[in-house]
Design a protein around this motif. Sequence first.
Motif, PDB file in Angstrom:
ATOM      1  N   LEU A  12       0.838  -1.205   0.000  1.00 18.02           N
ATOM      2  CA  LEU A  12       0.000   0.000   0.000  1.00 18.02           C
ATOM      3  C   LEU A  12       0.869   1.251   0.000  1.00 18.02           C
ATOM      4  O   LEU A  12       1.920   1.294   0.633  1.00 18.02           O
ATOM      5  CB  LEU A  12      -0.913   0.025   1.230  1.00 18.02           C
ATOM      6  N   SER A  13       0.387   2.293  -0.691  1.00 12.37           N
ATOM      7  CA  SER A  13       1.097   3.575  -0.679  1.00 12.37           C
ATOM      8  C   SER A  13       0.642   4.443   0.483  1.00 12.37           C
ATOM      9  O   SER A  13       1.362   5.321   0.946  1.00 12.37           O
ATOM     10  CB  SER A  13       0.890   4.314  -2.004  1.00 12.37           C
ATOM     11  N   ALA A  14      -0.583   4.217   0.959  1.00  8.92           N
ATOM     12  CA  ALA A  14      -1.116   4.965   2.108  1.00  8.92           C
ATOM     13  C   ALA A  14      -1.867   3.992   3.016  1.00  8.92           C
ATOM     14  O   ALA A  14      -2.565   3.095   2.538  1.00  8.92           O
ATOM     15  CB  ALA A  14      -2.042   6.075   1.631  1.00  8.92           C
ATOM     16  N   ILE A  15      -1.699   4.180   4.312  1.00 10.26           N
ATOM     17  CA  ILE A  15      -2.316   3.264   5.289  1.00 10.26           C
ATOM     18  C   ILE A  15      -3.373   4.008   6.099  1.00 10.26           C
ATOM     19  O   ILE A  15      -3.131   5.115   6.588  1.00 10.26           O
ATOM     20  CB  ILE A  15      -1.257   2.691   6.256  1.00 10.26           C
ATOM     21  N   GLU A  16      -4.536   3.408   6.226  1.00  7.30           N
ATOM     22  CA  GLU A  16      -5.580   3.972   7.088  1.00  7.30           C
ATOM     23  C   GLU A  16      -5.427   3.394   8.495  1.00  7.30           C
ATOM     24  O   GLU A  16      -4.885   2.300   8.674  1.00  7.30           O
ATOM     25  CB  GLU A  16      -6.956   3.645   6.520  1.00  7.30           C
ATOM     26  N   GLU A  17      -5.946   4.133   9.470  1.00  6.20           N
ATOM     27  CA  GLU A  17      -5.820   3.714  10.863  1.00  6.20           C
ATOM     28  C   GLU A  17      -6.543   2.383  11.090  1.00  6.20           C
ATOM     29  O   GLU A  17      -7.681   2.190  10.679  1.00  6.20           O
ATOM     30  CB  GLU A  17      -6.420   4.789  11.786  1.00  6.20           C
ATOM     31  N   GLY A  18      -5.855   1.463  11.718  1.00  3.90           N
ATOM     32  CA  GLY A  18      -6.438   0.166  12.040  1.00  3.90           C
ATOM     33  C   GLY A  18      -6.384  -0.850  10.918  1.00  3.90           C
ATOM     34  O   GLY A  18      -6.741  -2.022  11.107  1.00  3.90           O
ATOM     35  N   GLN A  19      -5.913  -0.428   9.746  1.00  2.98           N
ATOM     36  CA  GLN A  19      -5.890  -1.313   8.578  1.00  2.98           C
ATOM     37  C   GLN A  19      -4.894  -2.453   8.757  1.00  2.98           C
ATOM     38  O   GLN A  19      -5.195  -3.618   8.442  1.00  2.98           O
ATOM     39  CB  GLN A  19      -5.545  -0.485   7.334  1.00  2.98           C
ATOM     40  N   VAL A  20      -3.718  -2.135   9.277  1.00  2.00           N
ATOM     41  CA  VAL A  20      -2.687  -3.153   9.486  1.00  2.00           C
ATOM     42  C   VAL A  20      -3.140  -4.151  10.546  1.00  2.00           C
ATOM     43  O   VAL A  20      -2.979  -5.368  10.388  1.00  2.00           O
ATOM     44  CB  VAL A  20      -1.347  -2.493   9.897  1.00  2.00           C
ATOM     45  N   GLU A  21      -3.706  -3.640  11.632  1.00  2.00           N
ATOM     46  CA  GLU A  21      -4.168  -4.516  12.728  1.00  2.00           C
ATOM     47  C   GLU A  21      -5.255  -5.474  12.241  1.00  2.00           C
ATOM     48  O   GLU A  21      -5.247  -6.659  12.583  1.00  2.00           O
ATOM     49  CB  GLU A  21      -4.692  -3.671  13.897  1.00  2.00           C
TER      50      GLU A  21
END
Length: 594
Positions: A450-459
Amino acid sequence: MKHLFFLNKYFYKYKWWIIPGVFFVIISNIFGVVPAQVVGHAFNLITENIAIYQLFDGFERQEIIYNIFSNSLFFFGALILILYLMRGLFLFFMRQTIILMSRHIEYDMKNEIYAHYQKLSLGFYRRNNTGDLMNRATEDVNRVRMYVGPAIMYTINTAVLFLLIIYFMFDVNSTLAIYCLLPLPILVVTIYFVNTLINQKSERIQEQLSRLSSFVQERFSGIRVIKSYVREKQVQDVFASESIAYKNSSMNLVKVQALFYPTMLLLVGLSTILTVYIGGKQVIDGAITPGNIAEFIVYVNQLTFPVTMLGWVTTLIQRAAASQKRINEFLQLQPDITSSNAEEPVFDGKISFKNVSFTYPDTGIEALREVSFEVEKGQFVAIIGRTGSGKSTLANLIMRMYDTDAGQIEIDGKELKNLNLNNFRNQIGFVPQEVFLFSDTIKNNIAFGLSAIEEGQVEQAAKNAAVYDNIVDFDLKFETMLGERGITLSGGQKQRVSIARALIKEPKILIFDDCLSAVDTKTEEEILSNLGKIMKGKTSILIAHRISTIKNADKIIVLDDGKIIEQGTHNELLANNGAYAEMYDNQLLEEENR
């Protein structure tokens, strides 16, 4: 030199660095040569004024002559100091232009090589080892930099200085000039051959050092195996043998260098002796002044360093040409996989194989033969078969890591070869059989696609891959740094982090290449359950060995020796009582015997 013509585009790009650089070389050498003439005049002044001073011994004028003499010496000394300061200033400018230009060219070349490497197809990386690729982008580029920087700088510097000194020498006295220069051709030839010999021995030392480093790296990587088989003594003996070979090569180089420098000083000394002897005779004959001898000695010493550099520069050019040839070999390669379509559609995920055959070009192994099947949008398709049956090849062909030899692959009814490759791959989530994690944080590894990560996306991706609980147990949680190739994690954890990396993209097509082999049955069921929710309405392809993993698939394709021998649902294939049913029975028997 033909291989170095490749660099002409860089010379043109940085022409406004080269032109001032050449100008600074000329100016610095003028300021370097003029002090020799000042020394000559000062020497004549000393000899003449000493004679006059002695002539007026006992007279009042002697003190006046002494003051004039002192002031003149101070003037000449200050003048020489100023000239050398100016030479130093322009030498600084020379290095700030030419050497800085070489660093810019080095930067551009490394970027060009790295960018070209990334364009080349997967087959290129199968044919070439990583060490060689790295060596061409680092060591070979550094050798080329030594040519575009120091070699060119010293060549121009030597040529300008040589022409200036020759001109001034012959302007004073041609006979003395010829005798002074007699030993220099011998010095040039000696330096060239000795430098060539030093270069050859240095190459052997580098090769031996490379072998020694590779040996140590490999043994430390496999230390567990060495200790398990109690082979420490044997490994130590081999290391000692490699070290002795390296020591012997180094000692041979030292012996050559030990003879080289005294020989060089001897020839320079011979030139100085000839200058004094022939110059003395010329002074007696009244052809020159004693100051001219001092001037010539300065010239001879000024020529020593540039002449010494000629052999070194020749070696640099030879090495640069060899390195540039190696670089050009890869830069001239064209990628097997190309894409010119600029369209960026969103794919539904329908995949069609139509009589696809494929043979690996580097090994000649026929991996697939006339394979035909269809995967509808949103289907969960499983591929199973024995080792070497062509399962992973199917995954590589779907992602267009290779092009088919015969037949065609279609995505949403369009031939794969005609699609925008980057756009297509961006919509695929792939989990390889051989897990690779970068030496970075767990968070960055999961978010790699991903080029940009949203909050909680990785978790959330970690929870979907059933690895969240393991990660939060670490002290730094998602900021935990992984070792080389993810060595910090266990095999199962690495696989699940790799799965999370694919799931976070929310791909239109998801390909699992036998990536659940290192997880237990309970974790596998949790991942597959989460997968069913995430990939609802999207296409999933699962390559596996365990039938328990794939029994709920919408379609199961059975491969053997590159051909599809069966396809259908789990129940249909069991009812056929063919190869799939045999594998199922064998796996049940294995589980009962555990």
